[in-house]
Write a protein that holds these residues in place. Structure first.
Motif, mmCIF file in Angstrom:
data_model
loop_
_atom_site.group_PDB
_atom_site.id
_atom_site.type_symbol
_atom_site.label_atom_id
_atom_site.label_comp_id
_atom_site.label_asym_id
_atom_site.label_seq_id
_atom_site.Cartn_x
_atom_site.Cartn_y
_atom_site.Cartn_z
ATOM 1 N N LEU A 3 0.847 -1.180 0.000
ATOM 2 C CA LEU A 3 0.000 0.000 0.000
ATOM 3 C C LEU A 3 0.883 1.230 0.000
ATOM 4 N N CYS A 21 -4.470 6.118 -1.438
ATOM 5 C CA CYS A 21 -3.816 4.876 -1.032
ATOM 6 C C CYS A 21 -3.872 3.928 -2.219
ATOM 7 N N ALA A 23 -2.812 0.510 -4.163
ATOM 8 C CA ALA A 23 -2.431 -0.866 -3.850
ATOM 9 C C ALA A 23 -1.694 -1.479 -5.027
ATOM 10 N N LEU A 28 -7.388 -4.530 -4.738
ATOM 11 C CA LEU A 28 -7.806 -3.826 -3.540
ATOM 12 C C LEU A 28 -9.252 -4.137 -3.161
ATOM 13 N N ILE A 33 -10.159 -1.484 3.327
ATOM 14 C CA ILE A 33 -9.022 -0.571 3.417
ATOM 15 C C ILE A 33 -9.454 0.656 4.202
#
Length: 118
Positions: A3, A21, A23, A28, A33
Motif C-alpha cells: 500500500l 492509497c 495498492a 484492492l 481498506i
C-alpha cells in the motif's frame, strides 16, 4: 500486499486535502481498506474504513471526511474537508476491520504527514 499513501501536506484550518492509497500486487477490492492517524505521544486512531461498499468513520471526522474507492485504479481515497488543527497527524492507510472502533488487520502503507496550521 503493498500500500502506498500520498497526498499529505500543509493546509490552513478550514481547508481540504485528499489522501490516496494505491495498492499493488493485489486487487484492492478484496480487502477492507482504511485510514489511521498517529500523533507522537498519543494513541493511534482509526479514522475511516471502507468494506464491501459500506463506509465507517470515527466520530471525530464524521461529516468532514469521506472515504471512497476506485477499483479500476486500485486506489482508496480520503477526502478531508473542514480541516482542524487537531487533524494534524501522520496518516496511514492499512487493511482494516470495524467493531466498536476501526482497527487494523495487518497490512500497512507508509505514512503521509498532514499538518493543519495557519
Amino acid at each position: 500486499v503493498q500500500l502506498q499513501a500520498s497526498g499529505g501536506g500543509l493546509v490552513q484550518p478550514g481547508g481540504s486535502l485528499r489522501l490516496s492509497c494505491a495498492a499493488s500486487r493485489f486487487a484492492l477490492d478484496y480487502y477492507a481498506i482504511g485510514w489511521f492517524r498517529q500523533v507522537p505521544g498519543k494513541e493511534r486512531e482509526g479514522v475511516s474504513c471502507i468494506l464491501s461498499g459500506a463506509t465507517h468513520y470515527a466520530d471525530s471526522v464524521k461529516g468532514r471526511f469521506t472515504i471512497s474507492r476506485n477499483n479500476a485504479k486500485n486506489t482508496v481515497y480520503l477526502q478531508m474537508n473542514s480541516l482542524k488543527p487537531e487533524d494534524t497527524a501522520i496518516y496511514y492507510c492499512a487493511t482494516c476491520g470495524v467493531g466498536v472502533n476501526i482497527y487494523p488487520t495487518g497490512y500497512w502503507g507508509q505514512g503521509t504527514q498532514v499538518t493543519v496550521s495557519s
